[in-house]
Design a protein around this motif. Structure first.
Motif, PDB file in Angstrom:
ATOM      1  N   GLN A 221       0.839  -1.195   0.000  1.00  0.00           N
ATOM      2  CA  GLN A 221       0.000   0.000   0.000  1.00  0.00           C
ATOM      3  C   GLN A 221       0.875   1.247   0.000  1.00  0.00           C
ATOM      4  O   GLN A 221       1.826   1.359   0.758  1.00  0.00           O
ATOM      5  CB  GLN A 221      -0.897   0.004   1.250  1.00  0.00           C
ATOM      6  N   ILE A 222       0.571   2.180  -0.890  1.00  0.00           N
ATOM      7  CA  ILE A 222       1.335   3.421  -0.967  1.00  0.00           C
ATOM      8  C   ILE A 222       0.713   4.444  -0.030  1.00  0.00           C
ATOM      9  O   ILE A 222      -0.436   4.841  -0.210  1.00  0.00           O
ATOM     10  CB  ILE A 222       1.367   3.944  -2.414  1.00  0.00           C
TER      11      ILE A 222
ATOM     12  N   ASN B 133      -1.178   7.912  -8.231  1.00  0.00           N
ATOM     13  CA  ASN B 133      -1.257   9.228  -8.870  1.00  0.00           C
ATOM     14  C   ASN B 133      -0.539  10.302  -8.057  1.00  0.00           C
ATOM     15  O   ASN B 133       0.184  11.138  -8.604  1.00  0.00           O
ATOM     16  CB  ASN B 133      -2.713   9.621  -9.098  1.00  0.00           C
ATOM     17  N   LEU B 134      -0.747  10.281  -6.735  1.00  0.00           N
ATOM     18  CA  LEU B 134      -0.112  11.279  -5.878  1.00  0.00           C
ATOM     19  C   LEU B 134       1.403  11.126  -5.883  1.00  0.00           C
ATOM     20  O   LEU B 134       2.141  12.106  -5.903  1.00  0.00           O
ATOM     21  CB  LEU B 134      -0.656  11.171  -4.453  1.00  0.00           C
TER      22      LEU B 134
ATOM     23  N   ASP C 139      11.472   8.668  -1.802  1.00  0.00           N
ATOM     24  CA  ASP C 139      12.441   7.850  -1.075  1.00  0.00           C
ATOM     25  C   ASP C 139      11.822   6.973   0.000  1.00  0.00           C
ATOM     26  O   ASP C 139      12.516   6.148   0.614  1.00  0.00           O
ATOM     27  CB  ASP C 139      13.547   8.723  -0.462  1.00  0.00           C
ATOM     28  N   ILE C 140      10.521   7.105   0.247  1.00  0.00           N
ATOM     29  CA  ILE C 140       9.885   6.235   1.237  1.00  0.00           C
ATOM     30  C   ILE C 140       8.884   5.284   0.563  1.00  0.00           C
ATOM     31  O   ILE C 140       8.138   4.580   1.248  1.00  0.00           O
ATOM     32  CB  ILE C 140       9.198   7.060   2.353  1.00  0.00           C
ATOM     33  N   LEU C 141       8.891   5.253  -0.773  1.00  0.00           N
ATOM     34  CA  LEU C 141       7.898   4.487  -1.522  1.00  0.00           C
ATOM     35  C   LEU C 141       8.491   3.239  -2.173  1.00  0.00           C
ATOM     36  O   LEU C 141       9.689   3.190  -2.459  1.00  0.00           O
ATOM     37  CB  LEU C 141       7.280   5.359  -2.615  1.00  0.00           C
ATOM     38  N   PRO C 142       7.646   2.236  -2.427  1.00  0.00           N
ATOM     39  CA  PRO C 142       8.061   1.097  -3.259  1.00  0.00           C
ATOM     40  C   PRO C 142       8.089   1.550  -4.714  1.00  0.00           C
ATOM     41  O   PRO C 142       7.065   1.561  -5.393  1.00  0.00           O
ATOM     42  CB  PRO C 142       6.970   0.059  -2.999  1.00  0.00           C
TER      43      PRO C 142
ATOM     44  N   VAL D 290      15.871   3.155 -12.774  1.00  0.00           N
ATOM     45  CA  VAL D 290      14.938   3.142 -13.904  1.00  0.00           C
ATOM     46  C   VAL D 290      13.543   3.527 -13.436  1.00  0.00           C
ATOM     47  O   VAL D 290      12.845   4.314 -14.095  1.00  0.00           O
ATOM     48  CB  VAL D 290      14.914   1.755 -14.584  1.00  0.00           C
ATOM     49  N   TYR D 291      13.131   2.990 -12.279  1.00  0.00           N
ATOM     50  CA  TYR D 291      11.810   3.336 -11.742  1.00  0.00           C
ATOM     51  C   TYR D 291      11.725   4.840 -11.481  1.00  0.00           C
ATOM     52  O   TYR D 291      10.722   5.486 -11.809  1.00  0.00           O
ATOM     53  CB  TYR D 291      11.542   2.585 -10.440  1.00  0.00           C
ATOM     54  N   LYS D 292      12.788   5.389 -10.879  1.00  0.00           N
ATOM     55  CA  LYS D 292      12.812   6.831 -10.605  1.00  0.00           C
ATOM     56  C   LYS D 292      12.742   7.628 -11.904  1.00  0.00           C
ATOM     57  O   LYS D 292      12.044   8.645 -11.985  1.00  0.00           O
ATOM     58  CB  LYS D 292      14.088   7.215  -9.851  1.00  0.00           C
TER      59      LYS D 292
END
Length: 251
Positions: free
Chosen positions: A4-5, A178-179, A188-191, A232-234
């Motif tokens: 969960q984000i 979206n957010l 930096d705190i997200l998957p 790559v995700y970033k």
């Protein structure tokens, strides 16, 4: 999506409690044009509580303005007014804001206005525009404003700059995606893989990317770049924010 984000640091909880004690004549509710539904946080309902509210949809230079019409019409049903502003055009934005205020009959001699919104939607920038000087700290990242601060402008209005607020848990994971994609939640705190995958999935739905498989698309980027997958995700998220995919409304 497996994780969960969320992002709900302690100062947001404190801010939500303080809102209940602050008296105001008007709310300025700011929404990001790239996600005008997702940046309307459920927590706002309890704060506003049927008080006079003007919605300002910000960062309109980042989207096709014609596509915002349906959001304008929807919000106009429940709020005093809805205005589109680009905070990069400070003179025009200030004139638009003062024009809206001039049409409101306030009971108070010195009306109090509270700026409300999610992190990084332009609250401090708007305050600096109406005050005509750099009073509030502004950075292009969430979580910069940490406390409530009152300022006066036009020798007539008091306006309160507030920290961005979210909610302890989003109703659906698309809102979190979206957010995160528009920079409202700290990366930096997200998957990052979850955010990037969700963003690419949405861009495929919108036919911005001509690809059927999210995994295949991202895997090809990782292989071609030879970078760490997280980089790559970033880059996928940053590319969206830099309009590399075009002017997109995610909602």
């Amino acid at each position: 999506m497996s994780k969960q984000i969320q992002w709900f640091p302690g100062h947001m909880s404190k801010t939500l409690r303080e809102f209940k004690e602050i008296k105001t004549d008007l709310y300025f509710l700011l929404l990001d044009a790239r996600a005008p539904n997702s940046t309307y946080i459920d927590s706002f309902e309890e704060i506003i509580n049927k008080k006079k509210t003007i919605i300002f949809i910000t960062k309109t230079d980042l989207v096709n303005k014609n596509e915002l019409n349906k959001y304008i019409e929807t919000y106009k049903k429940d709020f005093l007014d809805v205005k589109l502003i680009s905070l990069k055009d400070s003179t025009r934005s200030k004139n638009d804001i003062l024009s809206v205020l001039s049409k409101i009959k306030f009971k108070s001699l010195l009306p109090k206005i509270i700026i409300l919104g999610a992190p990084n939607v332009g609250k401090s920038t708007l305050l600096n525009i109406v005050s005509g000087r750099r009073k509030a700290k502004v950075e292009d990242r969430p979580g910069v404003t940490r406390k409530n601060s009152w300022f006066q402008f036009e020798k007539k209005y008091w306006i309160l700059d507030t920290p961005g607020v979210l909610q302890p848990k989003f109703i659906n994971e698309n809102q979190g995606i979206n957010l995160a994609s528009i920079g409202t939640i700290k990366l930096d705190i997200l998957p990052l893989n979850e955010v990037a995958s969700g963003l690419i999935s949405r861009l495929i739905e919108l036919e911005v990317i001509k690809e059927e498989s999210v995994d295949d698309y991202i895997e090809s980027l990782i292989e071609s770049s030879k970078n760490n997958p997280n980089e790559v995700y970033k880059k996928i998220i940053r590319n969206f924010q830099m309009l590399k995919y075009g002017k997109i409304i995610l909602d």
